[in-house]
Design a protein around this motif. Structure first.
Motif, PDB file in Angstrom:
ATOM      1  N   ARG A  34       0.747  -1.228   0.037  1.00  0.00           N
ATOM      2  CA  ARG A  34       0.017   0.092  -0.131  1.00  0.00           C
ATOM      3  C   ARG A  34       0.811   1.291  -0.007  1.00  0.00           C
ATOM      4  O   ARG A  34       0.428   2.455  -0.693  1.00  0.00           O
ATOM      5  CB  ARG A  34      -0.881   0.004   1.277  1.00  0.00           C
ATOM      6  CG  ARG A  34      -1.786   1.047   1.390  1.00  0.00           C
ATOM      7  CD  ARG A  34      -3.031   0.666   2.471  1.00  0.00           C
ATOM      8  NE  ARG A  34      -2.146   0.515   3.721  1.00  0.00           N
ATOM      9  CZ  ARG A  34      -2.900   0.191   4.666  1.00  0.00           C
ATOM     10  NH1 ARG A  34      -4.227  -0.253   4.664  1.00  0.00           N
ATOM     11  NH2 ARG A  34      -2.268  -0.179   5.908  1.00  0.00           N
ATOM     12  N   GLU A  38       2.143   2.494  -6.894  1.00  0.00           N
ATOM     13  CA  GLU A  38       1.840   3.855  -7.796  1.00  0.00           C
ATOM     14  C   GLU A  38       0.481   3.808  -8.485  1.00  0.00           C
ATOM     15  O   GLU A  38      -0.094   4.860  -8.652  1.00  0.00           O
ATOM     16  CB  GLU A  38       3.102   4.144  -8.565  1.00  0.00           C
ATOM     17  CG  GLU A  38       4.152   4.090  -7.876  1.00  0.00           C
ATOM     18  CD  GLU A  38       5.574   4.061  -8.843  1.00  0.00           C
ATOM     19  OE1 GLU A  38       5.451   4.840  -9.711  1.00  0.00           O
ATOM     20  OE2 GLU A  38       6.445   3.276  -8.660  1.00  0.00           O
ATOM     21  N   ASP A  39       0.119   2.895  -9.184  1.00  0.00           N
ATOM     22  CA  ASP A  39      -0.910   2.854 -10.158  1.00  0.00           C
ATOM     23  C   ASP A  39      -2.437   2.834  -9.335  1.00  0.00           C
ATOM     24  O   ASP A  39      -2.352   2.057  -8.173  1.00  0.00           O
ATOM     25  CB  ASP A  39      -0.917   1.612 -10.677  1.00  0.00           C
ATOM     26  CG  ASP A  39      -2.158   1.422 -11.824  1.00  0.00           C
ATOM     27  OD1 ASP A  39      -3.400   0.691 -11.367  1.00  0.00           O
ATOM     28  OD2 ASP A  39      -2.077   1.540 -12.921  1.00  0.00           O
ATOM     29  N   LYS A  40      -3.120   3.836  -9.617  1.00  0.00           N
ATOM     30  CA  LYS A  40      -4.324   4.155  -9.030  1.00  0.00           C
ATOM     31  C   LYS A  40      -5.262   2.815  -8.867  1.00  0.00           C
ATOM     32  O   LYS A  40      -5.851   2.377  -7.702  1.00  0.00           O
ATOM     33  CB  LYS A  40      -5.000   5.188  -9.459  1.00  0.00           C
ATOM     34  CG  LYS A  40      -4.296   6.516  -9.597  1.00  0.00           C
ATOM     35  CD  LYS A  40      -5.154   7.939  -9.779  1.00  0.00           C
ATOM     36  CE  LYS A  40      -4.479   9.025  -9.571  1.00  0.00           C
ATOM     37  NZ  LYS A  40      -5.321  10.244 -10.154  1.00  0.00           N
ATOM     38  N   MET A  41      -5.484   2.264  -9.964  1.00  0.00           N
ATOM     39  CA  MET A  41      -6.373   1.087  -9.652  1.00  0.00           C
ATOM     40  C   MET A  41      -5.919  -0.090  -8.855  1.00  0.00           C
ATOM     41  O   MET A  41      -6.583  -0.681  -8.178  1.00  0.00           O
ATOM     42  CB  MET A  41      -6.790   0.543 -11.342  1.00  0.00           C
ATOM     43  CG  MET A  41      -7.446   1.237 -12.056  1.00  0.00           C
ATOM     44  SD  MET A  41      -7.557   0.604 -13.834  1.00  0.00           S
ATOM     45  CE  MET A  41      -8.567  -0.862 -13.515  1.00  0.00           C
ATOM     46  N   SER A  43      -3.733   0.211  -6.613  1.00  0.00           N
ATOM     47  CA  SER A  43      -3.479   0.869  -5.297  1.00  0.00           C
ATOM     48  C   SER A  43      -4.765   0.597  -4.472  1.00  0.00           C
ATOM     49  O   SER A  43      -5.146   0.101  -3.257  1.00  0.00           O
ATOM     50  CB  SER A  43      -3.448   2.317  -5.287  1.00  0.00           C
ATOM     51  OG  SER A  43      -3.425   2.711  -3.996  1.00  0.00           O
ATOM     52  N   GLN A  44      -6.219   0.756  -5.132  1.00  0.00           N
ATOM     53  CA  GLN A  44      -7.457   0.596  -4.767  1.00  0.00           C
ATOM     54  C   GLN A  44      -7.634  -0.792  -4.425  1.00  0.00           C
ATOM     55  O   GLN A  44      -8.212  -1.219  -3.161  1.00  0.00           O
ATOM     56  CB  GLN A  44      -8.355   1.236  -5.631  1.00  0.00           C
ATOM     57  CG  GLN A  44     -10.051   1.167  -5.066  1.00  0.00           C
ATOM     58  CD  GLN A  44     -10.904   1.684  -6.091  1.00  0.00           C
ATOM     59  OE1 GLN A  44     -10.620   2.248  -6.973  1.00  0.00           O
ATOM     60  NE2 GLN A  44     -12.481   1.594  -5.527  1.00  0.00           N
ATOM     61  N   GLN A  47      -5.720  -1.551  -0.981  1.00  0.00           N
ATOM     62  CA  GLN A  47      -6.517  -1.123  -0.067  1.00  0.00           C
ATOM     63  C   GLN A  47      -7.843  -2.163   0.374  1.00  0.00           C
ATOM     64  O   GLN A  47      -7.896  -2.408   1.529  1.00  0.00           O
ATOM     65  CB  GLN A  47      -6.989   0.002  -0.297  1.00  0.00           C
ATOM     66  CG  GLN A  47      -7.729   0.899   0.628  1.00  0.00           C
ATOM     67  CD  GLN A  47      -7.076   0.868   2.353  1.00  0.00           C
ATOM     68  OE1 GLN A  47      -5.667   1.270   1.974  1.00  0.00           O
ATOM     69  NE2 GLN A  47      -7.669   0.544   3.185  1.00  0.00           N
ATOM     70  N   ASP A  90       4.161  -2.801  -9.764  1.00  0.00           N
ATOM     71  CA  ASP A  90       2.663  -2.901  -9.706  1.00  0.00           C
ATOM     72  C   ASP A  90       2.044  -3.907 -10.135  1.00  0.00           C
ATOM     73  O   ASP A  90       1.157  -4.302  -9.578  1.00  0.00           O
ATOM     74  CB  ASP A  90       2.236  -1.334 -10.188  1.00  0.00           C
ATOM     75  CG  ASP A  90       2.578  -0.272  -9.375  1.00  0.00           C
ATOM     76  OD1 ASP A  90       3.200  -0.290  -8.381  1.00  0.00           O
ATOM     77  OD2 ASP A  90       1.916   0.857  -9.677  1.00  0.00           O
ATOM     78  N   LYS A 145      -5.765  -4.413 -18.176  1.00  0.00           N
ATOM     79  CA  LYS A 145      -4.346  -3.885 -18.456  1.00  0.00           C
ATOM     80  C   LYS A 145      -3.645  -4.734 -19.295  1.00  0.00           C
ATOM     81  O   LYS A 145      -2.467  -4.791 -19.570  1.00  0.00           O
ATOM     82  CB  LYS A 145      -3.559  -3.810 -16.977  1.00  0.00           C
ATOM     83  CG  LYS A 145      -4.079  -2.648 -15.992  1.00  0.00           C
ATOM     84  CD  LYS A 145      -3.111  -2.624 -14.901  1.00  0.00           C
ATOM     85  CE  LYS A 145      -3.682  -1.365 -13.999  1.00  0.00           C
ATOM     86  NZ  LYS A 145      -3.436  -0.090 -14.764  1.00  0.00           N
TER      87      LYS A 145
END
Length: 339
Positions: A34, A38-41, A43-44, A47, A90, A145
């Protein structure tokens, strides 16, 4: 007497204890991901995975307290350095979560099937569905991706066919032709190929970060075993005219910073090894060609010895937490006689 007041069975206690150990490890591992993703998708997704484990741990603690059972030590923030440099790409993080979600679905369905008390069944059922949803999310992101690794595509059957010759099961003679792999056999070869790729990368990263020579050695041993198994599964597929899976960017960086404690490293290796043994047993049971069955049994023996080596090292280092167990009645009686 209400059902919740009935004492936990040994199966339920084992499931709760094992789940606590695995999830406290996962939280520490995911907390590091976490901090470095770096990648937003992705990262979510990290989490979400972390939240599932944290919620599950909270419920497990509540049950242990309710039953007046000591809460296992498990793993804590002392087992991770979340400020260490980035070790995993990532895409590896995404692959890892997808891999662990698959393993989690198997574990939670097993725990659920072993449980009788309604509150325990409810707990594992809820976490099973949350983990299945995590698997769905990770699959969609991998597809989005372009890194989802599909098993080989084969032609659809044109008609129903029956096995009419016992040679269908043969495959040990190196000078005789082997029949083509069937879809069931291909699926297990593909699964075990990719599971070993993930294990190989993890073992390599752990060898880089551990300060202890004996831990580095056993990590490298695990990496070598996985490499050998990956090659065997790949060759088996290629010899049958099938494309071996491509692992994509399932990579690690060159960082040698200490991220995880040796205790967490060895536990995770042990957990992956146990899952691998189970996958090999399933693969052997599902395969109908004798050479495949023999290979799975041979590889399982090697993995079993490796698991023993990990366990012995954990004992030597004082890292192996003992599961709940029964008292040895004979020893209890002898101790009473001494008094």
């Amino acid at each position: 007497m209400t059902e919740e007041k009935i004492n936990l069975s040994s199966s339920e206690l084992a499931s709760l204890w094992t789940s606590y150990m695995q999830n406290t490890m996962s939280v520490q591992f995911l907390s590091y991901l976490r901090e470095t993703v770096e990648d937003k998708m992705i990262s979510q997704l990290v989490q979400t995975a972390c939240q599932i484990s944290e919620d599950h741990i909270a419920k497990l603690k509540s049950i242990f307290q309710q039953e007046k059972i000591p809460i296992p030590k498990g793993f804590t923030a002392e087992d991770v350095n979340i400020h260490a440099p980035k070790v995993y790409t990532d895409i590896f993080m995404l692959t890892y979560i997808h891999h662990m979600a698959k393993a989690g679905m198997l574990s939670y369905s097993g725990f659920l099937s072993l449980s009788a008390r309604k509150d325990i069944r409810k707990l594992f059922n809820k976490t099973l569905f949350a983990t299945a949803d995590l698997f769905e999310q990770s699959s969609e992101i991998q597809i989005n991706k372009g890194v989802f690794v599909r098993s080989p595509v084969i032609p659809y059957p044109k008609e129903i066919d029956m096995v009419d010759d016992k040679s269908y099961f043969k495959g040990l003679n190196p000078f005789a032709d082997k029949r083509a792999l069937n879809a069931v056999e291909i699926s297990h070869l593909h699964l075990n190929f990719f599971n070993n790729v993930v294990g190989l990368k993890l073992a390599t990263s752990f060898a880089q970060m551990s300060p202890r020579k004996e831990v580095q050695k056993i990590c490298i041993q695990g990496k070598d075993i996985s490499e050998k198994h990956v090659e065997l599964f790949a060759v088996t597929l290629i010899n049958n005219g099938l494309q071996a899976p491509i692992d994509g960017d399932v990579s690690i960086t060159n960082s040698t910073a200490e991220v995880f404690s040796d205790k967490l490293i060895l536990f995770q290796l042990g957990m992956l090894t146990a899952a691998g043994s189970g996958n090999y047993a399933t693969g052997a049971a599902a395969s109908q060609r004798h050479d495949l069955i023999i290979n799975y049994e041979r590889l399982a023996m090697e993995v079993g010895q490796y698991a023993k080596d990990i366990g012995n090292l954990m004992v030597e280092l004082g890292y192996l937490e003992q599961p709940p167990g029964t008292l040895d009645k004979e020893t209890l009686a002898k101790n009473k006689e001494k008094h």
